[in-house]
Design an enzyme around this catalytic site. Structure first.
Site, PDB file in Angstrom:
ATOM      1  N   SER A  11       0.815  -1.217   0.000  1.00 41.89           N
ATOM      2  CA  SER A  11       0.000   0.000   0.000  1.00 41.89           C
ATOM      3  C   SER A  11       0.850   1.269   0.000  1.00 41.89           C
ATOM      4  CB  SER A  11      -0.962   0.043   1.189  1.00 41.89           C
ATOM      5  OG  SER A  11      -0.873  -1.055   1.996  1.00 41.89           O
ATOM      6  N   TRP A  12       1.870   1.303   0.851  1.00 46.25           N
ATOM      7  CA  TRP A  12       2.624   2.555   0.978  1.00 46.25           C
ATOM      8  C   TRP A  12       3.552   2.773  -0.215  1.00 46.25           C
ATOM      9  CZ3 TRP A  12       1.867   7.048   2.044  1.00 46.25           C
ATOM     10  CH2 TRP A  12       2.741   7.931   2.648  1.00 46.25           C
ATOM     11  N   HIS A  32       8.519  -8.038  -5.529  1.00 43.55           N
ATOM     12  CA  HIS A  32       9.273  -9.306  -5.479  1.00 43.55           C
ATOM     13  C   HIS A  32       8.436 -10.465  -6.047  1.00 43.55           C
ATOM     14  CE1 HIS A  32       7.720 -10.904  -1.340  1.00 43.55           C
ATOM     15  NE2 HIS A  32       6.822 -10.151  -1.922  1.00 43.55           N
ATOM     16  N   GLY A 136       5.613  10.179   9.008  1.00 40.61           N
ATOM     17  CA  GLY A 136       4.609  11.184   9.356  1.00 40.61           C
ATOM     18  C   GLY A 136       3.212  10.609   9.198  1.00 40.61           C
ATOM     19  N   SER A 138       0.309   9.597   7.485  1.00 40.41           N
ATOM     20  CA  SER A 138       0.126   9.480   6.036  1.00 40.41           C
ATOM     21  C   SER A 138      -0.446   8.118   5.654  1.00 40.41           C
ATOM     22  CB  SER A 138       1.487   9.666   5.361  1.00 40.41           C
ATOM     23  OG  SER A 138       2.453   8.822   5.971  1.00 40.41           O
ATOM     24  N   ALA A 140      -1.846   5.488   3.319  1.00 39.46           N
ATOM     25  CA  ALA A 140      -1.727   5.312   1.869  1.00 39.46           C
ATOM     26  C   ALA A 140      -3.064   5.603   1.165  1.00 39.46           C
ATOM     27  CB  ALA A 140      -1.288   3.877   1.586  1.00 39.46           C
ATOM     28  N   LYS A 191       4.851   4.705  17.585  1.00 39.32           N
ATOM     29  CA  LYS A 191       3.417   5.057  17.602  1.00 39.32           C
ATOM     30  C   LYS A 191       2.538   3.865  17.248  1.00 39.32           C
ATOM     31  CE  LYS A 191       2.793   5.081  13.024  1.00 39.32           C
ATOM     32  NZ  LYS A 191       1.818   4.313  12.253  1.00 39.32           N
ATOM     33  N   ASP A 244       1.605  11.414  13.865  1.00 33.39           N
ATOM     34  CA  ASP A 244       1.373  10.018  13.487  1.00 33.39           C
ATOM     35  C   ASP A 244       0.598   9.274  14.575  1.00 33.39           C
ATOM     36  OD1 ASP A 244       1.516   8.166  11.511  1.00 33.39           O
ATOM     37  OD2 ASP A 244       3.671   7.863  11.593  1.00 33.39           O
ATOM     38  N   ARG A 255      -3.849  -0.226  10.131  1.00 31.37           N
ATOM     39  CA  ARG A 255      -3.839  -1.669  10.353  1.00 31.37           C
ATOM     40  C   ARG A 255      -3.528  -1.974  11.814  1.00 31.37           C
ATOM     41  NH1 ARG A 255      -0.608  -1.791   5.585  1.00 31.37           N
ATOM     42  NH2 ARG A 255       0.617  -0.340   6.787  1.00 31.37           N
TER      43      ARG A 255
HETATM   44  N1  LIG Z   1       0.242   1.738   4.486  1.00 33.70           N
HETATM   45  C1  LIG Z   1       0.467   2.953   4.967  1.00 33.70           C
HETATM   46  O1  LIG Z   1      -0.424   3.811   4.967  1.00 33.70           O
HETATM   47  C2  LIG Z   1       1.798   3.307   5.510  1.00 33.70           C
HETATM   48  C3  LIG Z   1       2.759   2.343   5.748  1.00 33.70           C
HETATM   49  N2  LIG Z   1       3.975   2.722   6.275  1.00 33.70           N
HETATM   50  C4  LIG Z   1       5.023   1.740   6.520  1.00 33.70           C
HETATM   51  O2  LIG Z   1       5.497   1.240   5.271  1.00 33.70           O
HETATM   52  C5  LIG Z   1       6.009  -0.078   5.432  1.00 33.70           C
HETATM   53  C6  LIG Z   1       5.380  -0.968   4.372  1.00 33.70           C
HETATM   54  O3  LIG Z   1       4.003  -0.985   4.657  1.00 33.70           O
HETATM   55  P1  LIG Z   1       2.843  -1.231   3.608  1.00 33.70           P
HETATM   56  O4  LIG Z   1       3.224  -0.920   2.235  1.00 33.70           O
HETATM   57  O5  LIG Z   1       1.669  -0.537   4.150  1.00 33.70           O
HETATM   58  O6  LIG Z   1       2.677  -2.818   3.802  1.00 33.70           O
HETATM   59  P2  LIG Z   1       1.773  -3.803   2.958  1.00 33.70           P
HETATM   60  O7  LIG Z   1       1.521  -4.961   3.847  1.00 33.70           O
HETATM   61  O8  LIG Z   1       0.648  -3.065   2.366  1.00 33.70           O
HETATM   62  O9  LIG Z   1       2.754  -4.238   1.760  1.00 33.70           O
HETATM   63  C7  LIG Z   1       4.015  -4.788   2.003  1.00 33.70           C
HETATM   64  C8  LIG Z   1       4.667  -5.008   0.657  1.00 33.70           C
HETATM   65  O10 LIG Z   1       6.008  -5.461   0.869  1.00 33.70           O
HETATM   66  C9  LIG Z   1       6.175  -6.660   0.124  1.00 33.70           C
HETATM   67  N3  LIG Z   1       7.185  -7.528   0.740  1.00 33.70           N
HETATM   68  C10 LIG Z   1       7.084  -8.268   1.853  1.00 33.70           C
HETATM   69  N4  LIG Z   1       8.235  -8.938   2.063  1.00 33.70           N
HETATM   70  C11 LIG Z   1       9.063  -8.616   1.037  1.00 33.70           C
HETATM   71  C12 LIG Z   1      10.376  -8.999   0.684  1.00 33.70           C
HETATM   72  N5  LIG Z   1      11.088  -9.839   1.431  1.00 33.70           N
HETATM   73  N6  LIG Z   1      10.903  -8.484  -0.455  1.00 33.70           N
HETATM   74  C13 LIG Z   1      10.194  -7.628  -1.215  1.00 33.70           C
HETATM   75  N7  LIG Z   1       8.945  -7.223  -0.936  1.00 33.70           N
HETATM   76  C14 LIG Z   1       8.392  -7.716   0.196  1.00 33.70           C
HETATM   77  C15 LIG Z   1       4.803  -7.298   0.123  1.00 33.70           C
HETATM   78  O11 LIG Z   1       4.725  -8.292  -0.865  1.00 33.70           O
HETATM   79  P3  LIG Z   1       3.566  -9.431  -0.871  1.00 33.70           P
HETATM   80  O12 LIG Z   1       2.417  -8.814  -1.596  1.00 33.70           O
HETATM   81  O13 LIG Z   1       4.194 -10.571  -1.593  1.00 33.70           O
HETATM   82  O14 LIG Z   1       3.252  -9.749   0.556  1.00 33.70           O
HETATM   83  C16 LIG Z   1       3.949  -6.083  -0.172  1.00 33.70           C
HETATM   84  O15 LIG Z   1       4.014  -5.732  -1.519  1.00 33.70           O
HETATM   85  C17 LIG Z   1       5.653  -0.487   6.863  1.00 33.70           C
HETATM   86  O16 LIG Z   1       6.783  -0.332   7.673  1.00 33.70           O
HETATM   87  C18 LIG Z   1       4.583   0.514   7.282  1.00 33.70           C
HETATM   88  O17 LIG Z   1       4.589   0.761   8.671  1.00 33.70           O
HETATM   89  C19 LIG Z   1       4.255   4.024   6.564  1.00 33.70           C
HETATM   90  C20 LIG Z   1       3.336   5.006   6.345  1.00 33.70           C
HETATM   91  C21 LIG Z   1       2.039   4.735   5.789  1.00 33.70           C
HETATM   92  O1  LIG Z   2       1.970   4.735   9.577  1.00 33.54           O
HETATM   93  C1  LIG Z   2       0.867   4.827   9.083  1.00 33.54           C
HETATM   94  C2  LIG Z   2       0.209   6.117   8.838  1.00 33.54           C
HETATM   95  O2  LIG Z   2       1.042   7.192   9.102  1.00 33.54           O
HETATM   96  C3  LIG Z   2       0.130   3.593   8.743  1.00 33.54           C
HETATM   97  O3  LIG Z   2      -0.253   2.982   9.901  1.00 33.54           O
HETATM   98  P1  LIG Z   2      -0.742   1.461   9.900  1.00 33.54           P
HETATM   99  O4  LIG Z   2       0.450   0.634   9.551  1.00 33.54           O
HETATM  100  O5  LIG Z   2      -1.243   1.218  11.281  1.00 33.54           O
HETATM  101  O6  LIG Z   2      -1.827   1.344   8.870  1.00 33.54           O
END
Ligand SMILES: NC(=O)C1=CN([C@@H]2O[C@H](COP(=O)(O)OP(=O)(O)OC[C@H]3O[C@@H](n4cnc5c(N)ncnc54)[C@H](OP(=O)(O)O)[C@@H]3O)[C@@H](O)[C@H]2O)C=CC1
Ligand SMILES: O=C(CO)COP(=O)(O)O
Length: 344
Positions: A11-12, A32, A136, A138, A140, A191, A244, A255
Site C-alpha cells: 500500500s505505501w 518481489h 509522518g 500518512s 496510503a 506510535k 502520526d 492496520r
Molecule cells: N500503508 C500505509 O499507509 C503506511 C505504511 N507505512 C510503513 O510502510 C512499510 C510498508 O508498509 P505497507 O506498504 O503498508 O505494507 P503492505 O503490507 O501493504 O505491503 C508490504 C509489501 O512489501 C512486500 N514484501 C514483503 N516482504 C518482502 C520482501 N522480502 N521483499 C520484497 N517485498 C516484500 C509485500 O509483498 P507481498 O504482496 O508478496 O506480501 C507487499 O508488496 C511499513 O513499515 C509501514 O509501517 C508508513 C506510512 C504509511
Molecule cells: O503509519 C501509518 C500512517 O502514518 C500507517 O499505519 P498502519 O500501519 O497502522 O496502517
C-alpha cells in the site's frame, strides 16, 4: 523528469509511487512477485493493496537490477522484517550518487536496530549519513486520493535530505525536513504500539477519554524512551510523533488500530494477523521496544501492557486495571527533567 525506484509494491510503496509520478518522475515500482509486476503493468492497478488507477509514469519491475538502473533515488518501502533482505540485494547495483530513502516504520527485535541502521549494516559501501527516512501521518489510502498530507524527511546529510524533500514535495504532499534521524524513526515506529492500544481500547468498548489518555501518555513514554537514547524531545511533538500518533490511533485505515480493535474484541493474535493480510508493524516493534525500555531502564507502562497482551496471554481488562492503578504521580515531572537534561 527524474528516474526513481520504489522497492515494495504494497500500500505505501504504491501510494508513494503515485506522489512521485504526479511530480513528473519516471517511477519504477519493484515487486518481489513477477505476477504482481505483470498485473500492475497490464491493468495499471494494484487492487490487493490500493483501490486506485495508477498514473502512466509508473512502471512495475520484477528485476531489481533493471528497476534501479540509472535512478537518482531508491525508496525502500517493505515491512521492517524484509529490510535486510531487500537492502542486501542492492549490493553492487546502486547507481553512483543515488539517494536511499526509506519509509518503513519499525525496530528490529534483539539487535534493537532502527531501519536506517539495518540498511547501513547491509550496505557498508553506502555512506550511512546519506540514508533518508520519510515518516509522518500518512495513510496510503488518503495519499492515493490526493488528500492533503504532511510528512517529515530526516538525514544527517543535509543535501540528501533536501533531495528527498524536492522529489516528494507537492501541493498535496507537503514535506518538512529534520536533522533528527533517531527521533523521526523512533516516533514512526513506536506510535504503532500505541495504535494497537487505541484499537484494543475501542474494541473493549471504551470511548474517547480512554483514547485521548493513551495518545497523551503514549507520547510521554515514547518521548522518555527516545530522549534517553539521544533524540530531540521536540521531534516527538512533530509530524512523526504527535501527528502520526493521532492519525494511527483514530483512523479506521490504520492496520495497527484495526488489529488492536479485534484483539480488544477477544480475537486471537494469530487469527487477527491472518485476517489483516497486510503488515501490522506494531506487533514486532513492541518486542523491540520492551527490550529497549528494559535496557535503558525507562518506564513504558502502555508498551509493557501491550506486550503482555500480545505475548504473555494477559487479558486486556487486566492491563487496563494495571495501568489505572499505578502509583500516583505528577503529570509532567519526568518530562521536565528530560527537557532540562537535553538543554544542558
Ligand atoms: N500503508 C500505509 O499507509 C503506511 C505504511 N507505512 C510503513 O510502510 C512499510 C510498508 O508498509 P505497507 O506498504 O503498508 O505494507 P503492505 O503490507 O501493504 O505491503 C508490504 C509489501 O512489501 C512486500 N514484501 C514483503 N516482504 C518482502 C520482501 N522480502 N521483499 C520484497 N517485498 C516484500 C509485500 O509483498 P507481498 O504482496 O508478496 O506480501 C507487499 O508488496 C511499513 O513499515 C509501514 O509501517 C508508513 C506510512 C504509511
Ligand atoms: O503509519 C501509518 C500512517 O502514518 C500507517 O499505519 P498502519 O500501519 O497502522 O496502517
Amino acid at each position: 523528469m527524474k528516474k526513481v525506484a520504489v522497492l515494495g509494491a504494497g500500500s505505501w510503496g504504491t501510494a508513494l509511487s503515485i506522489v512521485l509520478a504526479e511530480n513528473g518522475h519516471d517511477v519504477r515500482l519493484w515487486s518481489h512477485r513477477a505476477e504482481q509486476a505483470e498485473e500492475i503493468n497490464k491493468t495499471k492497478r494494484n487492487d490487493r493493496y490500493l483501490d486506485v488507477t495508477l498514473p502512466d509514469q509508473i512502471t512495475a519491475f520484477y528485476n531489481l537490477k533493471e528497476a534501479v538502473q540509472d535512478v537518482e533515488a531508491i525508496v525502500i518501502v517493505v515491512p521492517a522484517k524484509a529490510i535486510r533482505e531487500v537492502a542486501r540485494s542492492l549490493t553492487g547495483i546502486i547507481p553512483e550518487h543515488a539517494t536511499i530513502i526509506h519509509a518503513t516504520k519499525g525496530i528490529e527485535p534483539i539487535t534493537l536496530m532502527r531501519v536506517s541502521e539495518m540498511i547501513a549494516e547491509e550496505l557498508p559501501e553506502y555512506p550511512a549519513d546519506n540514508i533518508v527516512v520519510l515518516s509522518g501521518p500518512s495513510h496510503a489510502e488518503e495519499v492515493a486520493l490526493r488528500h492533503p498530507t504532511t510528512v517529515t524527511v530526516a538525514a544527517k546529510n543535509a543535501d540528501k535530505n533536501k533531495h528527498a524533500q524536492n522529489l516528494f514535495n507537492s501541493d498535496t504532499f507537503r514535506v518538512y525536513t529534520s536533522q533528527d534521524v533517531l527521533g523521526i524513526e523512533l516516533g514512526g515506529a513506536l506510535k504503532n504500539i500505541i495504535a494497537l492500544g487505541a484499537g484494543i481500547s475501542d474494541g473493549l468498548g471504551f470511548g474517547d477519554n480512554a483514547k485521548a489518555a493513551l495518545i497523551t501518555r503514549g507520547l510521554a513514554e515514547i518521548t522518555r524512551l527516545g530522549t534517553s537514547l539521544g533524540a530531540n524531545p521536540f521531534s516527538f511533538l512533530g509530524l512523526s510523533g504527535v501527528g502520526d500518533l493521532i492519525v494511527t490511533c483514530t483512523s479506521v485505515h490504520s492496520r495497527n488500530w484495526r488489529a488492536g480493535n479485534l484483539l480488544g474484541k477477544g480475537h486471537e493474535l494469530e487469527a487477527v494477523l491472518e485476517e489483516m493480510g497486510m503488515v501490522v508493524e506494531g506487533v514486532r516493534t513492541v518486542k523491540a521496544a520492551q527490550q529497549i525500555a528494559e535496557k535503558q531502564d525507562v518506564e513504558m507502562p502502555i508498551t509493557t501492557g501491550i506486550y503482555q497482551i500480545l505475548f504473555e496471554g494477559k487479558k486486556p481488562e487486566e492491563v487496563v486495571n494495571q495501568l489505572m492503578n499505578r502509583d500516583k504521580r505528577e503529570e509532567l515531572a519526568e518530562l521536565e527533567i528530560l527537557l532540562k537534561e537535553h538543554d544542558s
